[in-house]
Design a protein around this motif. Structure first.
Motif, mmCIF file in Angstrom:
data_model
loop_
_atom_site.group_PDB
_atom_site.id
_atom_site.type_symbol
_atom_site.label_atom_id
_atom_site.label_comp_id
_atom_site.label_asym_id
_atom_site.label_seq_id
_atom_site.Cartn_x
_atom_site.Cartn_y
_atom_site.Cartn_z
ATOM 1 N N VAL A 1 0.861 -1.184 0.000
ATOM 2 C CA VAL A 1 0.000 0.000 0.000
ATOM 3 C C VAL A 1 0.894 1.229 0.000
ATOM 4 O O VAL A 1 2.091 1.156 0.302
ATOM 5 C CB VAL A 1 -0.958 0.029 1.218
ATOM 6 C CG1 VAL A 1 -1.808 -1.218 1.285
ATOM 7 C CG2 VAL A 1 -0.185 0.225 2.515
ATOM 8 N N ARG A 2 0.286 2.345 -0.303
ATOM 9 C CA ARG A 2 1.032 3.608 -0.316
ATOM 10 C C ARG A 2 0.336 4.604 0.590
ATOM 11 O O ARG A 2 -0.896 4.720 0.562
ATOM 12 C CB ARG A 2 1.104 4.159 -1.738
ATOM 13 C CG ARG A 2 1.921 5.453 -1.842
ATOM 14 C CD ARG A 2 1.888 6.003 -3.246
ATOM 15 N NE ARG A 2 2.571 7.284 -3.333
ATOM 16 C CZ ARG A 2 2.495 8.120 -4.357
ATOM 17 N NH1 ARG A 2 1.739 7.789 -5.406
ATOM 18 N NH2 ARG A 2 3.138 9.256 -4.357
ATOM 19 N N HIS A 3 1.127 5.307 1.411
ATOM 20 C CA HIS A 3 0.580 6.319 2.304
ATOM 21 C C HIS A 3 0.722 7.695 1.672
ATOM 22 O O HIS A 3 1.824 8.097 1.300
ATOM 23 C CB HIS A 3 1.293 6.290 3.655
ATOM 24 C CG HIS A 3 0.766 7.320 4.615
ATOM 25 N ND1 HIS A 3 1.584 8.114 5.397
ATOM 26 C CD2 HIS A 3 -0.505 7.695 4.905
ATOM 27 C CE1 HIS A 3 0.841 8.922 6.128
ATOM 28 N NE2 HIS A 3 -0.416 8.693 5.850
ATOM 29 N N VAL A 4 -0.385 8.386 1.538
ATOM 30 C CA VAL A 4 -0.384 9.757 1.024
ATOM 31 C C VAL A 4 -0.740 10.679 2.184
ATOM 32 O O VAL A 4 -1.861 10.599 2.710
ATOM 33 C CB VAL A 4 -1.404 9.937 -0.123
ATOM 34 C CG1 VAL A 4 -1.378 11.376 -0.629
ATOM 35 C CG2 VAL A 4 -1.110 8.954 -1.254
ATOM 36 N N PRO A 5 0.182 11.527 2.633
ATOM 37 C CA PRO A 5 -0.092 12.412 3.779
ATOM 38 C C PRO A 5 -1.377 13.219 3.591
ATOM 39 O O PRO A 5 -1.658 13.715 2.495
ATOM 40 C CB PRO A 5 1.146 13.326 3.810
ATOM 41 C CG PRO A 5 2.233 12.507 3.179
ATOM 42 C CD PRO A 5 1.546 11.703 2.108
ATOM 43 N N ARG B 1 -4.257 12.282 3.256
ATOM 44 C CA ARG B 1 -5.302 11.630 2.466
ATOM 45 C C ARG B 1 -5.577 10.209 2.940
ATOM 46 O O ARG B 1 -6.715 9.778 2.983
ATOM 47 C CB ARG B 1 -4.920 11.609 0.979
ATOM 48 C CG ARG B 1 -4.938 12.990 0.327
ATOM 49 C CD ARG B 1 -4.969 12.874 -1.176
ATOM 50 N NE ARG B 1 -6.189 12.222 -1.645
ATOM 51 C CZ ARG B 1 -6.397 11.877 -2.910
ATOM 52 N NH1 ARG B 1 -5.464 12.103 -3.822
ATOM 53 N NH2 ARG B 1 -7.534 11.299 -3.269
ATOM 54 N N GLY B 2 -4.531 9.479 3.280
ATOM 55 C CA GLY B 2 -4.729 8.106 3.741
ATOM 56 C C GLY B 2 -3.876 7.102 2.988
ATOM 57 O O GLY B 2 -2.786 7.436 2.505
ATOM 58 N N TYR B 3 -4.393 5.876 2.881
ATOM 59 C CA TYR B 3 -3.654 4.773 2.270
ATOM 60 C C TYR B 3 -4.438 4.223 1.071
ATOM 61 O O TYR B 3 -5.661 4.116 1.123
ATOM 62 C CB TYR B 3 -3.452 3.632 3.266
ATOM 63 C CG TYR B 3 -2.635 3.989 4.487
ATOM 64 C CD1 TYR B 3 -1.287 3.645 4.574
ATOM 65 C CD2 TYR B 3 -3.212 4.659 5.565
ATOM 66 C CE1 TYR B 3 -0.540 3.959 5.702
ATOM 67 C CE2 TYR B 3 -2.472 4.984 6.688
ATOM 68 C CZ TYR B 3 -1.134 4.629 6.750
ATOM 69 O OH TYR B 3 -0.398 4.943 7.873
ATOM 70 N N HIS B 4 -3.717 3.867 0.026
ATOM 71 C CA HIS B 4 -4.365 3.168 -1.080
ATOM 72 C C HIS B 4 -3.495 1.991 -1.519
ATOM 73 O O HIS B 4 -2.274 1.975 -1.269
ATOM 74 C CB HIS B 4 -4.664 4.101 -2.260
ATOM 75 C CG HIS B 4 -3.440 4.629 -2.973
ATOM 76 N ND1 HIS B 4 -2.697 3.871 -3.853
ATOM 77 C CD2 HIS B 4 -2.858 5.841 -2.935
ATOM 78 C CE1 HIS B 4 -1.704 4.593 -4.332
ATOM 79 N NE2 HIS B 4 -1.773 5.800 -3.779
ATOM 80 N N VAL B 5 -4.113 1.007 -2.135
ATOM 81 C CA VAL B 5 -3.388 -0.177 -2.600
ATOM 82 C C VAL B 5 -2.414 0.251 -3.685
ATOM 83 O O VAL B 5 -2.787 0.961 -4.633
ATOM 84 C CB VAL B 5 -4.360 -1.245 -3.136
ATOM 85 C CG1 VAL B 5 -3.588 -2.450 -3.653
ATOM 86 C CG2 VAL B 5 -5.332 -1.668 -2.040
ATOM 87 N N HIS B 6 -1.175 -0.189 -3.535
ATOM 88 C CA HIS B 6 -0.142 0.203 -4.497
ATOM 89 C C HIS B 6 -0.423 -0.413 -5.865
ATOM 90 O O HIS B 6 -0.780 -1.583 -5.975
ATOM 91 C CB HIS B 6 1.223 -0.261 -4.007
ATOM 92 C CG HIS B 6 2.367 0.200 -4.867
ATOM 93 N ND1 HIS B 6 2.655 1.523 -5.068
ATOM 94 C CD2 HIS B 6 3.271 -0.500 -5.595
ATOM 95 C CE1 HIS B 6 3.701 1.634 -5.861
ATOM 96 N NE2 HIS B 6 4.084 0.420 -6.204
#
Length: 270
Positions: free
Chosen positions: A109-113, A115-120
């Motif tokens: 997953v990727r963390h976007v400050p 905004r949250g987390y989304h599946v990479h």
């Protein structure tokens, strides 16, 4: 000074009690109902044991979430809402956040400050490069597999391969995925280099393994089943080059129509 010391002691006691309760909640959250210890036995667990149980619980949560991502439950690019994850896995907000941080470290997953987390979502270049590295490592493991394989291993692998082929006709795509993972985990167990196995396992987790990307057609699924059998045949023949050839084709999904394409050569069995 006496008042300060007394206050400090009370805070320490209260904090320790709360942490112990939190650790116990974590332990019970991910433990199957049938295997939970009774409350009396739980009270006898020391702080060190509770900390271990908490770590194990978090590890289990990370594993389950990773498998769901790989199985396509959460598709690439999907934003992961923490409240939904709490409800799905029966975990606390803190546990979900810790699990997401670990999945981000694994690049699932990727963390976007803010905004949250989304599946990479891998781009084509990344997916191709991961496959290339897997080919290098897994073909390097072939010799170790050949040397360590036993008759019992071959029987077990044939059972798992047959189960996968059966599910091609009768199972769901997720059941096929689980059967495929079971076969490859068992195959990797033949390699005696545990660090190599760990690296390969981590790479398999990062690559495009979800059913939607791995098996785009029914023909591709059936081809994967045939290649499983070809791997086992190469192991039984003690043919390292044949095993390397089919492993590379399997990872790259270039396809092999028959075992003869693996070019097995008759050699003496060890």
């Amino acid at each position: 000074m006496a008042i300060l010391m007394t206050a400090f002691f009370l805070v320490r006691c209260a904090t320790g009690h709360l942490l112990t309760l939190h650790d116990e909640h974590l332990r019970r959250s991910f433990q199957p109902a049938g295997s939970r210890m009774n409350d009396a036995a739980s009270c006898n667990r020391g702080p060190a044991t509770l900390m271990t149980a908490t770590t194990e619980s978090l590890s289990k949560l990370v594993d389950v979430m990773a498998r769901d991502i790989q199985a396509g439950v959460f598709t690439p690019g999907t934003w992961l809402k923490q409240i939904d994850l709490e409800n799905r896995y029966g975990a606390t907000r803190m546990d979900i956040r810790r699990a997401l941080d670990q999945l981000a470290a694994k690049r699932l997953v990727r963390h976007v400050p803010n905004r949250g987390y989304h599946v990479h979502a891998l781009d084509d270049r990344q997916a191709d490069e991961i496959r290339d590295v897997r080919v290098i490592l897994e073909t390097a493991a072939a010799e170790s597999m050949i040397q360590s394989v036993s008759a019992a291993d071959l029987r077990d692998l044939r059972r798992l391969a047959a189960r996968f082929e059966e599910l091609i006709l009768t199972g769901t795509i997720l059941e096929q995925y689980e059967a495929n993972i079971a076969f490859h985990v068992r195959l990797l167990r033949l390699c005696t280099n545990r660090e190599l196995v760990n690296v390969v396992t981590e790479l398999r987790g990062r690559g495009p393994s979800a059913p939607a990307t791995q098996w785009k057609t029914r023909a591709r699924i059936e081809q994967s089943g045939r290649e499983h059998v070809m791997m086992i045949d190469a192991l039984e023949a003690r043919n390292v080059e044949a095993l390397r050839h089919v492993l590379a084709a399997h990872i790259r999904q270039t396809g092999m129509s028959s075992a003869s394409e693996a070019q097995p050569s008759p050699i003496e069995r060890g």
